[in-house]
Design an enzyme around this catalytic site. Structure first.
Site, short mmCIF file in Angstrom:
data_model
loop_
_atom_site.label_atom_id
_atom_site.label_comp_id
_atom_site.label_asym_id
_atom_site.label_seq_id
_atom_site.Cartn_x
_atom_site.Cartn_y
_atom_site.Cartn_z
N ASP A 12 0.86 -1.19 0.00
CA ASP A 12 0.00 0.00 0.00
C ASP A 12 0.90 1.24 0.00
O ASP A 12 1.76 1.38 0.87
CB ASP A 12 -0.86 -0.04 1.27
CG ASP A 12 -1.94 1.05 1.28
OD1 ASP A 12 -2.96 0.83 1.95
OD2 ASP A 12 -1.75 2.10 0.67
N ASP A 110 -3.81 2.37 -5.23
CA ASP A 110 -2.44 2.35 -4.68
C ASP A 110 -2.13 1.08 -3.89
O ASP A 110 -1.22 1.08 -3.08
CB ASP A 110 -2.19 3.60 -3.82
CG ASP A 110 -2.80 3.51 -2.44
OD1 ASP A 110 -3.83 2.84 -2.29
OD2 ASP A 110 -2.23 4.10 -1.51
N GLU A 111 -2.89 0.02 -4.12
CA GLU A 111 -2.66 -1.22 -3.37
C GLU A 111 -2.60 -2.41 -4.31
O GLU A 111 -3.24 -2.41 -5.35
CB GLU A 111 -3.82 -1.50 -2.41
CG GLU A 111 -4.02 -0.50 -1.35
CD GLU A 111 -5.30 -0.79 -0.57
OE1 GLU A 111 -5.54 -1.96 -0.22
OE2 GLU A 111 -6.05 0.15 -0.33
P1 TTP Z 1 -5.41 4.94 0.98
O1 TTP Z 1 -4.34 3.93 0.67
O2 TTP Z 1 -6.58 4.51 1.81
O3 TTP Z 1 -4.78 6.20 1.73
P2 TTP Z 1 -3.40 6.93 1.51
O4 TTP Z 1 -2.52 6.21 0.52
O5 TTP Z 1 -3.65 8.36 1.18
O6 TTP Z 1 -2.77 6.91 2.95
P3 TTP Z 1 -2.09 5.66 3.72
O7 TTP Z 1 -0.66 6.04 3.90
O8 TTP Z 1 -2.83 5.59 5.02
O9 TTP Z 1 -2.27 4.45 2.85
O10 TTP Z 1 -5.99 5.53 -0.37
C1 TTP Z 1 -5.20 5.73 -1.53
C2 TTP Z 1 -5.62 7.00 -2.26
O11 TTP Z 1 -7.00 6.91 -2.60
C3 TTP Z 1 -5.48 8.25 -1.41
O12 TTP Z 1 -4.18 8.83 -1.50
C4 TTP Z 1 -6.55 9.15 -1.94
C5 TTP Z 1 -7.62 8.20 -2.46
N1 TTP Z 1 -8.76 8.15 -1.50
C6 TTP Z 1 -9.88 8.94 -1.77
O13 TTP Z 1 -9.94 9.64 -2.78
N2 TTP Z 1 -10.93 8.90 -0.88
C7 TTP Z 1 -10.91 8.13 0.26
O14 TTP Z 1 -11.88 8.15 1.05
C8 TTP Z 1 -9.74 7.32 0.51
C9 TTP Z 1 -9.68 6.45 1.76
C10 TTP Z 1 -8.70 7.35 -0.41
MG MG Z 2 -2.23 4.12 0.63
#
Ligand code: TTP
Ligand code: MG
Length: 357
Positions: A12, A110-111
Site C-alpha cells: 500500500d 495504490d494497493e
Molecule cells: P489509501 O491507501 O486509503 O490512503 P493513503 O494512501 O492516502 O494513505 P495511507 O498512507 O494511510 O495508505 O488511499 C489511496 C488514495 O485513494 C489516497 O491517497 C486518496 C484516495 N482516496 C480517496 O480519494 N478517498 C478516500 O476516502 C480514501 C480512503 C482514499
Molecule cells: Mg495508501
C-alpha cells in the site's frame, strides 16, 4: 492432504495522492498538505481525498468535509485532484510489481496483492524480496510504500497498515493469532462502525475477544457474516490472489468521514467521483453504456441503482445526468449517508466507435 503454505504480500503506497504531489513540488515537503475539493476559505463543498502525515497531525482524514479540514488547519496547502497524474504513477507502480510475480492483483489505485509462494522458499527470502520491491519503487518513483507479508490476503492486508509509513511487517503462520488478538475488531474487513458497536455491546473489542467467541452465537447474531467474522478472527482466509483480466468496469467511491444528511455534500461528492471516473474512462480510451450509483446509509444498508443508456458514450455530461437521476431515485432525504459510489460498465474501446467525439 495438507494445504500448501502460501506467502502473500500486500503493498500500500503511503499517503498516495499527497506523496505524488510532494514529489512534483518539493516546496511542499514538511508542510501539511491536503488533496481534495476546493476549501473556498472554509465555505467549500466536497471532501478530503487524502492528507499527508503532517496534515493528519491536525486530525484531517480522508472522507472528511473539506470545510472541516479547513477549520482544523487553514494553513495547510490545499491542492485539487490531479487524477491523470495519480493514475499514471499508479500504472507505473503496478507494472513494477507485476514483474515480480504473475499472481498479482491490483486493489484500488495504490494497493496490490502479490502471491510470491513460488518465488521464495521461506520468510527470510520473502523479506529480502519485499525490501527489493521497496527499494525499486523508491529509486524509480521517489515514493515510499508499506508492505505486509503473511500466509493469506487478510493477514497481509492488516499487516501492511501496522507500521506506516515506509513499513515492512511480517506475520508468519504460527504468529497469526498472536498478531491479530490485540487489534481492534475494526481492522477486519467487513467490520464497519455498526458491526463494531454491536460487537462492543456484546463485550467484544479486540480480534482476540472475537476469536474466543462461540461461533454459533456469532452466526445467530450476524448470520453468514458471523461465521466469516469468526474465521477472520482466527486469521483464516482462503481467497486467492486473482489476476485482474482486462477492465470490466471503472468505479470510484468515497466513505464520508462522518455519516451525513447534507444532500448538497452528497451530490457534490458524487460529481467529484464522476469526474474521476470520466478521467479514467478517457485515459483508457473507453466509452460506456451502463451507469451505476451506490449509496450506503449509516446502518450499512446499501442500495445500487443502474441505468443502461440508449447510446454508448464517453461524455461527462451523460455520466453526470445519469448518475444524478439515479441518486435522486434512491436517496432517502431523512437518512444519513455513509458512502457514495459511481460505476460505469458495458465498456467499449473508443476507437471502435467512430461517431464519438
Ligand atoms: P489509501 O491507501 O486509503 O490512503 P493513503 O494512501 O492516502 O494513505 P495511507 O498512507 O494511510 O495508505 O488511499 C489511496 C488514495 O485513494 C489516497 O491517497 C486518496 C484516495 N482516496 C480517496 O480519494 N478517498 C478516500 O476516502 C480514501 C480512503 C482514499
Ligand atoms: Mg495508501
Amino acid at each position: 492432504m495438507t494445504e500448501k503454505r502460501r506467502i502473500i504480500f500486500h503493498l500500500d503506497m503511503d499517503h498516495f495522492f499527497t506523496a505524488v504531489e510532494e514529489r512534483e513540488r518539493p516546496e511542499l515537503k514538511g508542510k501539511p498538505a491536503v488533496v481534495g475539493a476546493d476549501p473556498k476559505e472554509g465555505k467549500g463543498r466536497g471532501v478530503v481525498s487524502t492528507a499527508n502525515y503532517e496534515a493528519r497531525k491536525f486530525g484531517i482524514r480522508s472522507g472528511m468535509p473539506i470545510s472541516k479540514a479547513w477549520k482544523l488547519c487553514p494553513q495547510a496547502v490545499y491542492l485539487p485532484l490531479n487524477f491523470k497524474l495519480y493514475t499514471q504513477v499508479s500504472k507505473e507502480i503496478m507494472t513494477i510489481l507485476h514483474a515480480y510475480t504473475d499472481k498479482f492483483e491490483q486493489w484500488g489505485i495504490d494497493e496490490a496483492f502479490l502471491d510470491v509462494t513460488s518465488q521464495v522458499k521461506d520468510y527470510t527470502e520473502a523479506e529480502n524480496l519485499a525490501r527489493r520491491i521497496k527499494t525499486e519503487i523508491k529509486d524509480s518513483q521517489s515514493l515510499t510504500c508499506s508492505i505486509g507479508i503473511g500466509p493469506n490476503k487478510l493477514v497481509a492486508k492488516i499487516a501492511s497498515d501496522i507500521q506506516k509509513p515506509d513499513g515492512l511487517t511480517i506475520v508468519k503462520d504460527d504468529d497469526v493469532e498472536r498478531f491479530l488478538a490485540p487489534l481492534p475488531v475494526r481492522k477486519l474487513l467487513w467490520v464497519g462502525r455498526k458491526t463494531e458497536q454491536k460487537l462492543q455491546a456484546m463485550g467484544i473489542r479486540t480480534i482476540g475477544d472475537l476469536a474466543s467467541c462461540d461461533p454459533t452465537v456469532l452466526a445467530e447474531t450476524f448470520g453468514s457474516l458471523g461465521t466469516q467474522l469468526f474465521l477472520m478472527a482466527h486469521g483464516i482466509d482462503r481467497s486467492e490472489v486473482e489476476e485482474n483480466e482486462g477492465v470490466k468496469s471503472i468505479s470510484r467511491e468515497t466513505t464520508f468521514q462522518e455519516d451525513t444528511a447534507d444532500a448538497g455534500l452528497v451530490i457534490q461528492t458524487l460529481h467529484n467521483l464522476t469526474e474521476q471516473v470520466h478521467r479514467d474512462v478517457s485515459e483508457q480510451h473507453l466509452c460506456f453504456k451502463t451507469v451505476t450509483v451506490k449509496i450506503r446509509y449509516e446502518n450499512f444498508e446499501t442500495h445500487t441503482r443502474s441505468k443502461t443508456l440508449q447510446f454508448i458514450t464517453n461524455r461527462l455530461q451523460d455520466l453526470n445526468k445519469a448518475s444524478t437521476e439515479l441518486l435522486a431515485s434512491c436517496i432517502k432525504s431523512e437518512r444519513k449517508v455513509r458512502l457514495i459510489g459511481v460505476r460505469v460498465s458495458n465498456l467499449m474501446e473508443t476507437c471502435k466507435q467512430k461517431t464519438l467525439i
